[in-house]
Design an enzyme around this catalytic site. Structure first.
Site, mmCIF file in Angstrom:
data_model
loop_
_atom_site.group_PDB
_atom_site.id
_atom_site.type_symbol
_atom_site.label_atom_id
_atom_site.label_comp_id
_atom_site.label_asym_id
_atom_site.label_seq_id
_atom_site.Cartn_x
_atom_site.Cartn_y
_atom_site.Cartn_z
ATOM 1 N N CYS A 186 -9.870 -8.460 0.468
ATOM 2 C CA CYS A 186 -9.213 -10.194 0.697
ATOM 3 C C CYS A 186 -10.024 -10.849 1.640
ATOM 4 O O CYS A 186 -10.290 -12.049 1.762
ATOM 5 C CB CYS A 186 -7.982 -10.387 1.094
ATOM 6 S SG CYS A 186 -6.703 -9.453 -0.060
ATOM 7 N N THR A 218 7.742 -18.932 -15.960
ATOM 8 C CA THR A 218 7.871 -18.110 -16.968
ATOM 9 C C THR A 218 7.281 -16.665 -16.837
ATOM 10 O O THR A 218 6.043 -16.520 -16.596
ATOM 11 C CB THR A 218 7.254 -18.749 -18.430
ATOM 12 O OG1 THR A 218 7.847 -19.939 -18.725
ATOM 13 C CG2 THR A 218 7.483 -17.547 -19.657
ATOM 14 N N GLN A 266 0.760 -1.219 -0.095
ATOM 15 C CA GLN A 266 -0.043 -0.046 0.004
ATOM 16 C C GLN A 266 0.927 1.280 0.101
ATOM 17 O O GLN A 266 0.147 2.430 -0.385
ATOM 18 C CB GLN A 266 -0.905 -0.006 1.169
ATOM 19 C CG GLN A 266 -1.958 -1.101 1.137
ATOM 20 C CD GLN A 266 -2.935 -0.966 0.236
ATOM 21 O OE1 GLN A 266 -3.162 0.047 -0.542
ATOM 22 N NE2 GLN A 266 -3.652 -2.070 -0.203
ATOM 23 N N HIS A 279 -0.756 -3.753 -9.213
ATOM 24 C CA HIS A 279 -1.927 -3.462 -9.241
ATOM 25 C C HIS A 279 -2.532 -2.136 -8.173
ATOM 26 O O HIS A 279 -3.598 -1.686 -8.205
ATOM 27 C CB HIS A 279 -3.232 -4.558 -9.603
ATOM 28 C CG HIS A 279 -3.427 -5.090 -7.900
ATOM 29 N ND1 HIS A 279 -4.766 -4.764 -7.518
ATOM 30 C CD2 HIS A 279 -3.071 -5.920 -7.431
ATOM 31 C CE1 HIS A 279 -4.791 -5.598 -6.404
ATOM 32 N NE2 HIS A 279 -3.795 -6.409 -6.283
#
Length: 364
Positions: free
Chosen positions: A308, A224, A169, A188
């Site tokens: 969450c 990857t 944050q 994000h």
């Protein structure tokens, strides 16, 4: 829709989207391949790595991960020795240290005071020689409180322990303290894409890998990498560095206006007024039915706490750690705002939120 849930996720910056586009179409090569197309993709990943590192302390390396949850798991499970952390940490830390405790690792969870801040004397007593890892969040995701991470890190250093900072944050919004050894971040939360984060590891610190396979990333993280996600993260980080002062000033102005509006209407602030990031406003109103409030205002995106933990039915562990009752915790809302929020839309939303809350009291 008025979007006021920046702690859950931030709008994707146009610059990040533009940086991602070429790597989702014609430039699709695996960045770990040795041919020219692969080397071109790898170069994009390295440019992004440098941009993310530009917001970190000096003397370390950025390893990309699938997100901050993976980064935190890696940092905790990849170390040894007793752990000291804080009661208001994100579930990605608390649940992981609980899992380590079940495996026999000693864990100490320190309380916080009514403002959400740790007592440094209590931390000093807990962080003793032999401690392996100290974990502390820079900016709390629910109440925006800034912990004294630099001071905690100095205690960890004196005890010979590693210092892990969950900077999710605070990344790009606050300075990451230089004394940290491990720093977990997420794209994000700074206007980058979902699905990518990073763990910054100080030079000389070695971790056991969390994911085994090809060991493609620095530190041995296997898998990857997606050049498009890396490019978006890098662009978002570069923009956050460029706009650091402007974004902070904008958030501070929004906070002053919003706090004044809700405070004058009888709402109470959760957490410290002074030691906080200003893009987070967590307030409560006695007797408020938050679920009903959110249902009544479906065109305003705000939160009752951590995304969450939404749907768990439990009151926020962060608000409970401040000493709030279950009823007080359940009557709290979190408003998150930032770069793309205007003061006009924020205050208009707050007016409607307060009106809907007052209407509940009249009906009751």
């Amino acid at each position: 829709m008025t979007y006021l849930d920046y702690q859950a996720t931030t709008p994707l910056a146009p610059e990040a989207l533009a940086a991602m586009a070429p790597w989702m179409t014609e430039n699709f090569a695996n960045p770990h391949s040795a041919h020219a197309a692969g080397r071109k993709a790898k170069a994009a990943v390295e440019v992004a790595r440098e941009a993310v590192a530009g917001l970190m302390p000096r003397g370390g390396m950025v390893s990309f991960t699938s997100g901050a949850t993976e980064a935190l798991n890696w940092a905790i499970k990849g170390t040894t020795g007793p752990i000291v952390t804080i009661a208001t940490e994100h579930a990605a830390v608390l649940d992981t240290v609980a899992a380590e405790a079940r495996r026999g690792r000693d864990v100490t969870v320190l309380p916080v005071g009514p403002e959400g801040l740790i007592d440094l004397n209590a931390a000093r007593a807990a962080i003793r020689p032999g401690t392996g890892l100290v974990a502390a969040m820079l900016v709390n995701n629910e109440i925006g409180v800034i912990q004294p991470v630099e001071a905690i890190a100095e205690l960890a250093k004196a005890a010979g322990a590693l210092m892990l900072c969950d900077a999710v944050q605070g990344f790009g919004r606050e300075i990451v303290p230089d004394a940290c050894d491990l720093v977990a971040v997420s794209a994000h939360k700074i206007h980058g894409p979902k699905g990518i984060g990073a763990l910054w590891v100080r030079d000389g610190v070695e971790l056991e890998p969390l994911l085994h396979g090809g060991g493609q990333e620095p530190g041995g993280r296997s898998g990857t990498m997606a050049p498009a996600l890396c490019a978006g993260f890098g662009a978002a980080a570069a923009l956050a560095k460029q706009r650091f002062g402007a974004d902070r000033a904008h958030a501070a102005q929004l906070f002053r206006a919003a706090h004044r509006a809700l405070g004058s209407a009888g709402w109470q602030l959760n957490g410290s007024l002074d030691e906080r990031y200003h893009g987070n406003l967590n307030m409560r109103r006695d007797g408020l039915d938050v679920a009903r409030l959110m249902s009544d205002l479906r065109d305003i995106a705000f939160s009752a706490g951590s995304a969450c933990a939404s749907g768990s039915g439990r009151p926020s562990h962060v608000l409970k750690a401040l000493g709030l009752s279950d009823a007080e915790a359940r009557s709290s809302i979190r408003l998150g705002f930032g770069r793309y929020t205007t003061e006009e839309e924020l205050l208009a939303a707050i007016e409607r939120i307060d009106e809907a809350a007052r209407a509940q009291a009249v009906i009751a």
